[in-house]
Enzyme design. Structure first.
Site, PDB file in Angstrom:
ATOM      1  N   GLU A   1       0.918  -1.094   0.048  1.00 25.36           N
ATOM      2  CA  GLU A   1       0.071  -0.081  -0.079  1.00 25.36           C
ATOM      3  C   GLU A   1       1.087   1.235   0.065  1.00 25.36           C
ATOM      4  O   GLU A   1       1.450   1.531   1.073  1.00 25.36           O
ATOM      5  CB  GLU A   1      -0.909  -0.015   1.211  1.00 25.36           C
ATOM      6  CG  GLU A   1      -1.635  -1.252   1.557  1.00 25.36           C
ATOM      7  CD  GLU A   1      -2.906  -1.336   0.287  1.00 25.36           C
ATOM      8  OE1 GLU A   1      -3.281  -0.157  -0.202  1.00 25.36           O
ATOM      9  OE2 GLU A   1      -3.435  -2.355   0.267  1.00 25.36           O
TER      10      GLU A   1
ATOM     11  N   CYS B   1      -2.597   8.794   3.667  1.00 26.08           N
ATOM     12  CA  CYS B   1      -2.108   8.303   2.328  1.00 26.08           C
ATOM     13  C   CYS B   1      -3.692   8.578   1.397  1.00 26.08           C
ATOM     14  O   CYS B   1      -3.401   8.510   0.142  1.00 26.08           O
ATOM     15  CB  CYS B   1      -2.200   6.703   2.536  1.00 26.08           C
ATOM     16  SG  CYS B   1      -3.520   5.832   3.563  1.00 26.08           S
TER      17      CYS B   1
END
Ligand code: NAP
Length: 679
Positions: A258, A297
């Site tokens: 990720e 993020c």
């Protein structure tokens, strides 16, 4: 003041920082506050401990045992979360930020605990999909099973969510039955260390299930084998370096990444100034820019608005940003705290300078901004910075530069196709949001942009009261994205658990597949129980236990009575000539629901007993018409059992109705709740 010594937990003991330890600074004051890391950490011993001690202990448990463990961990953390809040201020985060990290992480554990109990079996094998018939007579079948990988899961996490980042990986890993070695980012590892201590002190996990590395990971990744998994969260650059290491590639070691992402938000063409959608858009963009000082993020880095509304968008975001108090994260009035470190602040300024080559800074001056209750000169503070790019087609850096802080760029689009083209220039993102109330707009964006984004979040006045926000990865939905976002797919309920399991096709006879899966497969042996199955408790019932009922002949009077009684006078049951004109029926036929009712009448045991309720049926199929004069019989087999609580569990029965020729006329799975004990 002496520095905190942040320890690792390796092979069952806590290890103090040693040679190679790195200093950690307080984000708010800039002063050194802790040390972490030890070059002498025996990473091979840690892996051996996970593989030889933690893995077997976890694999001996069922999914439900592990789910109960997750719930207990969540409760232990929840009871002591103030400790984590108190430590987290030094990361620059506000109380609202801690809640996302700490409470969000605990919530993720709870969701996995519940999904493990509801969606996975009380067994060690997870069955993926239905049985596949591989032979004509059904003596050779296939199905897919998932079993836990037998190595260690090495979790490498980013600095921004020291608790959630750990727990969102730990929950599916432990549920799968794999031990974890957690390596948080050094900058905030003191919060993770505290959370690990809380979990270990609660004595819920088996020995070897959880270890911790604070500081460097040494050469652990070079010691992995094909049964290990790396779960990475962080920058694309670090991911590339780690996942392309020859040892990882040579051994096909599973690497789930990720990474960073140029997330975007689109103001729909219908969401003009003055609409609730416009206000919602501005509110969400502002929240994404300032929460965690933009170190998320999923934060919105690119803001897309119809050309005509660009100015209004900049003005409205500017008004909100101007009211955002920056400063001491402990102060109640503070809306945005500090970045995690001086190094992170410098990195964001460097990236902002790159953006400035293609866009004009329209809000926020890093040289002149107000900080309340803290020293702007020593703490890692920055103001939110908004840029405006007038030529997003000609620009490139605004589409590939992630300034991991409170930074975002507004750009105008001509039409929806243009917006889609711009949004896809991020080369793969975690999330794109769209604020619109127009279903056609939503459809066009979902189809045009879906392939580039892990999640598309659509919001408007109808859903805004309950929506969770652009930036919230939810444990129920996959979190990840293609391309630059890493190609990973974490969370997503049981989907996330599969990263830590191997899917295997097993082929064999019905008895063999029943023995492996713990679920009766059609064609497998039937077991004659000692009494009617409805008189037997949940635990007494065996998988495969079967009863065959006697026959019941269906008469024309039955059909007419049922039609009159229920009001279902559909022509196929009432009018022989009309039924014959229908390609499915030979003439007047019995109602399907009549057959189900007769079936219940044939197999039921009327007295009070362990069967508490019929909770429904699945997979109902009427296979062949039944006419007056036909005689039906029922076979009832215990297919699967799933405990629901401490008192009862669900029994899934395979039910088959046959006619006097032995032909199947209907089949389904009946669900009942059965008590563990007789009343
Ligand atoms: P980073 O610098 O890439 O570091 C990520 C992790 O990798 C840290 O634990 C770091 O440890 C470790 N690491 C670095 N070099 C390593 C090596 N050679 N061997 C083993 N481990 C190594 O990222 P970050 O600055 O912590 O986080 C910010 C980035 O993460 C942003 O780009 C953000 O977009 C991304 N992020 C993505 C998600 C997501 O879910 N997609 C979530 C959060 C953040 P040290 O700290 O000890 O160096």
């Amino acid at each position: 003041m002496s520095l905190l010594q942040i320890e690792s937990f390796a092979a069952g003991r806590w290890v103090k920082p040693g040679d190679g330890a790195r200093p950690i600074e307080n984000a708010v004051t800039g002063a050194p506050m802790a040390m972490a890391g030890n070059d002498a950490l025996d990473v091979e011993a840690m892996l051996a401990h996970a593989r030889a001690v933690g893995g077997p202990a976890l694999r001996a448990l069922t999914f439900h045992d592990r789910a109960r463990m997750l719930k207990a961990l969540a409760q232990a953390l929840d009871a002591r979360k103030q400790v984590l809040y108190d430590l987290s201020y030094a990361t620059g985060a506000t109380l609202a930020d801690h809640k996302i990290d700490v409470d969000g992480g605990i919530g993720t554990l709870f969701v996995y605990a519940s999904k493990g109990r509801r969606e996975m079996p009380d067994a060690q094998v997870y069955i993926d999909g239905e049985v596949e018939q591989l032979s004509r007579r059904g003596t050779f079948l296939g199905r897919h099973i998932c079993t836990p990988l037998q190595g260690a899961a090495v979790h490498i996490n980013a600095f921004n969510f020291p608790v959630w980042g750990m727990l969102e990986k730990l929950a599916p890993t432990l549920l799968a039955g794999m031990p974890a070695i957690v390596k948080p980012a050094t900058a905030t590892c003191y919060v993770t260390e505290a959370a690990v201590r809380i979990m270990l002190e609660a004595e819920i996990l088996p020995e070897g299930a959880l270890q911790l590395v604070t500081g460097g990971l040494g050469d652990m990744l070079d010691c992995l084998d094909c049964q290990d998994v790396v779960g990475f969260t962080g920058s694309a650059a670090t991911a590339l370096k780690l996942r392309s290491a020859p040892h990882i590639l040579r051994n096909s070691i599973r690497f789930v990444a990720e990474q960073d992402s140029l997330n975007a938000s689109i103001l729909g063409p219908d969401a003009a100034p003055g609409t609730p959608e416009f206000d919602l858009f501005v509110k969400e963009v502002h929240r994404e820019m300032t929460t965690k000082a933009g170190q998320k993020c999923t934060a919105i880095r690119r803001i897309l608005a119809p050309q005509a509304h660009v100015e209004a968008v900049i003005d409205a975001i500017g008004v909100r940003l101007a009211a955002t108090v920056i400063g001491d994260p402990k102060a109640e009035t503070t809306r945005m705290g500090a970045l995690v470190s001086g190094a992170q602040k410098r990195d964001v300024l460097e990236k902002a300078a790159i953006l400035e080559q293609e866009a004009e800074r329209v809000y926020g001056d890093p040289e002149a901004f107000e900080v309340t209750g803290a020293d702007a000169a020593t703490g890692a503070f920055l103001p939110p910075m908004l840029f405006h790019c007038v030529d997003p087609d000609g620009a490139s850096r605004i589409h590939d530069t992630e300034a991991f802080g409170p930074v975002s760029t507004v750009m105008g689009y001509r039409d929806l196709d243009h917006a889609i083209a711009l949004v896809n220039r991020g080369q793969g993102s975690l999330v794109t949001s769209l604020i619109t109330r127009d279903g056609a707009v939503a459809r066009q964006v979902a189809l045009g942009a879906g392939a580039y984004h892990g999640r598309i979040y659509i919001n408007n006045r109808d859903s805004m009261g309950e929506s969770t926000g652009h930036g919230s990865p939810l444990p129920h939905m996959v979190h990840g994205g293609p391309g630059r976002a890493g190609g990973g797919e974490e969370l997503g309920g049981v989907r996330g658990v599969m990263h830590y399991m191997q899917r295997t096709a097993v082929q064999g006879s019905p008895d063999i597949l029943t023995a492996i899966g713990g679920e009766w497969v059609p064609g497998a042996a039937e077991i004659a129980g000692p009494a009617h199955p409805f008189t037997r408790t949940y635990h007494e019932l065996a998988i495969g236990e079967t009863i065959h009922t006697g026959p019941r002949t269906v008469t024309l009077e039955d059909i007419e009575h049922f039609a009159a009684f229920t009001g279902d006078t559909f022509y196929a049951h009432m009018d022989d000539a009309a039924a014959r004109r229908n390609p499915f029926f030979p003439g007047r036929v019995a109602h399907g629901y009549l057959l189900l009712s007769f079936a219940a009448g044939l197999f039921v045991e009327p007295n009070e007993g362990p069967v508490l309720a019929n909770t429904g049926l699945d997979g109902l199929r009427f296979l062949k018409p039944v006419e007056a004069g036909d005689a039906i019989k029922v076979r009832l087999v215990v297919q699967k059992k799933t405990p629901r609580n401490e008192a009862y569990g669900e029994v899934r029965w395979q039910v088959t109705l046959t006619n006097q020729e032995g032909e199947a006329v209907a089949e389904y799975q009946l669900l009942t709740m059965n008590a563990f004990a007789r009343a």
